[in-house]
Design a protein around this motif. Structure first.
Motif, PDB file in Angstrom:
ATOM      1  N   SER A 210       0.792  -1.229   0.000  1.00 54.92           N
ATOM      2  CA  SER A 210       0.000   0.000   0.000  1.00 54.92           C
ATOM      3  C   SER A 210       0.828   1.285   0.000  1.00 54.92           C
ATOM      4  O   SER A 210       0.314   2.333  -0.349  1.00 54.92           O
ATOM      5  CB  SER A 210      -0.945   0.010   1.204  1.00 54.92           C
ATOM      6  OG  SER A 210      -0.214   0.025   2.407  1.00 54.92           O
ATOM      7  N   VAL A 211       2.088   1.235   0.394  1.00 53.04           N
ATOM      8  CA  VAL A 211       2.932   2.431   0.390  1.00 53.04           C
ATOM      9  C   VAL A 211       3.857   2.351  -0.812  1.00 53.04           C
ATOM     10  O   VAL A 211       4.590   1.382  -0.980  1.00 53.04           O
ATOM     11  CB  VAL A 211       3.744   2.552   1.701  1.00 53.04           C
ATOM     12  CG1 VAL A 211       4.662   3.762   1.649  1.00 53.04           C
ATOM     13  CG2 VAL A 211       2.811   2.646   2.896  1.00 53.04           C
ATOM     14  N   LYS A 212       3.780   3.357  -1.673  1.00 57.58           N
ATOM     15  CA  LYS A 212       4.530   3.348  -2.935  1.00 57.58           C
ATOM     16  C   LYS A 212       5.332   4.631  -3.085  1.00 57.58           C
ATOM     17  O   LYS A 212       4.910   5.694  -2.631  1.00 57.58           O
ATOM     18  CB  LYS A 212       3.574   3.252  -4.124  1.00 57.58           C
ATOM     19  CG  LYS A 212       2.627   2.089  -4.075  1.00 57.58           C
ATOM     20  CD  LYS A 212       3.157   0.965  -4.875  1.00 57.58           C
ATOM     21  CE  LYS A 212       2.125  -0.142  -4.914  1.00 57.58           C
ATOM     22  NZ  LYS A 212       2.633  -1.420  -4.756  1.00 57.58           N
ATOM     23  N   ASN A 213       6.470   4.518  -3.783  1.00 53.63           N
ATOM     24  CA  ASN A 213       7.236   5.689  -4.177  1.00 53.63           C
ATOM     25  C   ASN A 213       6.618   6.185  -5.478  1.00 53.63           C
ATOM     26  O   ASN A 213       6.729   5.544  -6.520  1.00 53.63           O
ATOM     27  CB  ASN A 213       8.707   5.329  -4.374  1.00 53.63           C
ATOM     28  CG  ASN A 213       9.560   6.503  -4.799  1.00 53.63           C
ATOM     29  OD1 ASN A 213       9.054   7.588  -5.095  1.00 53.63           O
ATOM     30  ND2 ASN A 213      10.850   6.287  -4.845  1.00 53.63           N
ATOM     31  N   LYS A 214       5.956   7.339  -5.418  1.00 53.57           N
ATOM     32  CA  LYS A 214       5.237   7.882  -6.569  1.00 53.57           C
ATOM     33  C   LYS A 214       6.157   8.126  -7.767  1.00 53.57           C
ATOM     34  O   LYS A 214       5.729   8.088  -8.912  1.00 53.57           O
ATOM     35  CB  LYS A 214       4.541   9.176  -6.159  1.00 53.57           C
ATOM     36  CG  LYS A 214       3.524   9.656  -7.125  1.00 53.57           C
ATOM     37  CD  LYS A 214       2.657  10.702  -6.480  1.00 53.57           C
ATOM     38  CE  LYS A 214       1.611  11.129  -7.446  1.00 53.57           C
ATOM     39  NZ  LYS A 214       1.794  12.420  -7.975  1.00 53.57           N
TER      40      LYS A 214
ATOM     41  N   PRO B   1      14.558  12.518  -5.037  1.00 51.99           N
ATOM     42  CA  PRO B   1      14.048  12.307  -3.682  1.00 51.99           C
ATOM     43  C   PRO B   1      12.828  11.381  -3.729  1.00 51.99           C
ATOM     44  O   PRO B   1      12.026  11.472  -4.659  1.00 51.99           O
ATOM     45  CB  PRO B   1      13.657  13.707  -3.215  1.00 51.99           C
ATOM     46  CG  PRO B   1      13.425  14.479  -4.468  1.00 51.99           C
ATOM     47  CD  PRO B   1      14.330  13.883  -5.512  1.00 51.99           C
ATOM     48  N   PRO B   2      12.693  10.490  -2.771  1.00 52.57           N
ATOM     49  CA  PRO B   2      11.522   9.601  -2.770  1.00 52.57           C
ATOM     50  C   PRO B   2      10.240  10.379  -2.497  1.00 52.57           C
ATOM     51  O   PRO B   2      10.252  11.389  -1.796  1.00 52.57           O
ATOM     52  CB  PRO B   2      11.815   8.608  -1.645  1.00 52.57           C
ATOM     53  CG  PRO B   2      12.814   9.291  -0.777  1.00 52.57           C
ATOM     54  CD  PRO B   2      13.575  10.246  -1.639  1.00 52.57           C
ATOM     55  N   ARG B   3       9.154   9.916  -3.082  1.00 51.73           N
ATOM     56  CA  ARG B   3       7.831  10.530  -2.894  1.00 51.73           C
ATOM     57  C   ARG B   3       6.857   9.430  -2.484  1.00 51.73           C
ATOM     58  O   ARG B   3       6.018   8.998  -3.261  1.00 51.73           O
ATOM     59  CB  ARG B   3       7.350  11.189  -4.191  1.00 51.73           C
ATOM     60  CG  ARG B   3       8.159  12.359  -4.632  1.00 51.73           C
ATOM     61  CD  ARG B   3       7.755  13.618  -3.943  1.00 51.73           C
ATOM     62  NE  ARG B   3       6.370  13.926  -4.296  1.00 51.73           N
ATOM     63  CZ  ARG B   3       5.568  14.626  -3.535  1.00 51.73           C
ATOM     64  NH1 ARG B   3       5.968  15.091  -2.401  1.00 51.73           N
ATOM     65  NH2 ARG B   3       4.335  14.859  -3.913  1.00 51.73           N
ATOM     66  N   TYR B   4       6.997   8.962  -1.256  1.00 48.57           N
ATOM     67  CA  TYR B   4       6.143   7.880  -0.792  1.00 48.57           C
ATOM     68  C   TYR B   4       4.747   8.378  -0.501  1.00 48.57           C
ATOM     69  O   TYR B   4       4.552   9.469   0.012  1.00 48.57           O
ATOM     70  CB  TYR B   4       6.745   7.216   0.449  1.00 48.57           C
ATOM     71  CG  TYR B   4       7.980   6.430   0.107  1.00 48.57           C
ATOM     72  CD1 TYR B   4       7.870   5.194  -0.518  1.00 48.57           C
ATOM     73  CD2 TYR B   4       9.240   6.935   0.364  1.00 48.57           C
ATOM     74  CE1 TYR B   4       8.994   4.476  -0.868  1.00 48.57           C
ATOM     75  CE2 TYR B   4      10.373   6.220   0.021  1.00 48.57           C
ATOM     76  CZ  TYR B   4      10.244   4.988  -0.590  1.00 48.57           C
ATOM     77  OH  TYR B   4      11.353   4.278  -0.938  1.00 48.57           O
ATOM     78  N   LYS B   5       3.779   7.553  -0.874  1.00 46.18           N
ATOM     79  CA  LYS B   5       2.380   7.858  -0.587  1.00 46.18           C
ATOM     80  C   LYS B   5       1.678   6.566  -0.244  1.00 46.18           C
ATOM     81  O   LYS B   5       2.116   5.483  -0.616  1.00 46.18           O
ATOM     82  CB  LYS B   5       1.701   8.536  -1.769  1.00 46.18           C
ATOM     83  CG  LYS B   5       1.521   7.636  -2.969  1.00 46.18           C
ATOM     84  CD  LYS B   5       0.759   8.332  -4.067  1.00 46.18           C
ATOM     85  CE  LYS B   5       0.438   7.333  -5.148  1.00 46.18           C
ATOM     86  NZ  LYS B   5      -0.956   7.076  -5.328  1.00 46.18           N
ATOM     87  N   GLN B   6       0.604   6.707   0.477  1.00 43.73           N
ATOM     88  CA  GLN B   6      -0.223   5.553   0.795  1.00 43.73           C
ATOM     89  C   GLN B   6      -1.540   5.680   0.077  1.00 43.73           C
ATOM     90  O   GLN B   6      -1.891   6.758  -0.412  1.00 43.73           O
ATOM     91  CB  GLN B   6      -0.424   5.426   2.301  1.00 43.73           C
ATOM     92  CG  GLN B   6      -1.165   6.582   2.907  1.00 43.73           C
ATOM     93  CD  GLN B   6      -1.107   6.551   4.411  1.00 43.73           C
ATOM     94  OE1 GLN B   6      -0.188   6.017   4.992  1.00 43.73           O
ATOM     95  NE2 GLN B   6      -2.103   7.134   5.049  1.00 43.73           N
ATOM     96  N   LYS B   7      -2.253   4.589  -0.006  1.00 40.05           N
ATOM     97  CA  LYS B   7      -3.542   4.606  -0.683  1.00 40.05           C
ATOM     98  C   LYS B   7      -4.444   5.663  -0.042  1.00 40.05           C
ATOM     99  O   LYS B   7      -4.525   5.763   1.172  1.00 40.05           O
ATOM    100  CB  LYS B   7      -4.188   3.212  -0.557  1.00 40.05           C
ATOM    101  CG  LYS B   7      -5.393   3.029  -1.403  1.00 40.05           C
ATOM    102  CD  LYS B   7      -5.873   1.600  -1.335  1.00 40.05           C
ATOM    103  CE  LYS B   7      -7.042   1.410  -2.265  1.00 40.05           C
ATOM    104  NZ  LYS B   7      -7.471   0.024  -2.311  1.00 40.05           N
ATOM    105  N   GLY B   8      -5.048   6.472  -0.895  1.00 37.34           N
ATOM    106  CA  GLY B   8      -5.947   7.504  -0.397  1.00 37.34           C
ATOM    107  C   GLY B   8      -5.259   8.822  -0.090  1.00 37.34           C
ATOM    108  O   GLY B   8      -5.915   9.774   0.303  1.00 37.34           O
ATOM    109  N   THR B   9      -3.950   8.901  -0.277  1.00 36.66           N
ATOM    110  CA  THR B   9      -3.218  10.141  -0.018  1.00 36.66           C
ATOM    111  C   THR B   9      -3.591  11.193  -1.055  1.00 36.66           C
ATOM    112  O   THR B   9      -3.699  10.900  -2.237  1.00 36.66           O
ATOM    113  CB  THR B   9      -1.696   9.891  -0.088  1.00 36.66           C
ATOM    114  OG1 THR B   9      -1.348   8.940   0.904  1.00 36.66           O
ATOM    115  CG2 THR B   9      -0.906  11.166   0.134  1.00 36.66           C
TER     116      THR B   9
END
Length: 99
Positions: A14-18, A56-64
């Motif tokens: 569920s957590v991805k680097n955009k 730079p990493p851009r991590y996001k979770q579902k629904g962010t």
């Protein structure tokens, strides 16, 4: 209540680097800028990984909700160009070799 193990296993999906998807989408355009370059699949993987490591990493979770992009398309293309030159200049194997 979920165990810590279940929560952590769910994180992996569920957590991805955009930036991963953005770099993958721009990779073809960057390679097309050098028509004489015919990278192997391993070269493409190296280019992808190197470019991501420059951003730079851009991590996001579902629904962010993403309010703004901290990395623009030109920065992604610049990272890809640098990565392509590094891979072209430093091949890890001879073309045609089984790796």
């Amino acid at each position: 209540m979920e165990s810590y193990e279940e929560v952590i296993n769910n994180l992996l999906g569920s957590v991805k680097n955009k930036n991963e998807a953005r770099v993958a989408r721009k990779l073809i355009s960057a390679l097309e800028e050098i028509p004489e370059y015919d990278p192997d699949p391993l070269d493409i993987q190296d280019i992808y990984a190197l470019a991501l490591n420059c951003l730079p990493p851009r991590y996001k979770q579902k629904g962010t909700i993403v309010l703004s992009e901290s990395v623009n398309d030109e920065e992604i293309m610049a990272a890809l160009r640098v990565a392509i030159q590094k891979v072209r200049s430093n091949p890890k194997y001879a073309k045609g070799e089984n790796v």
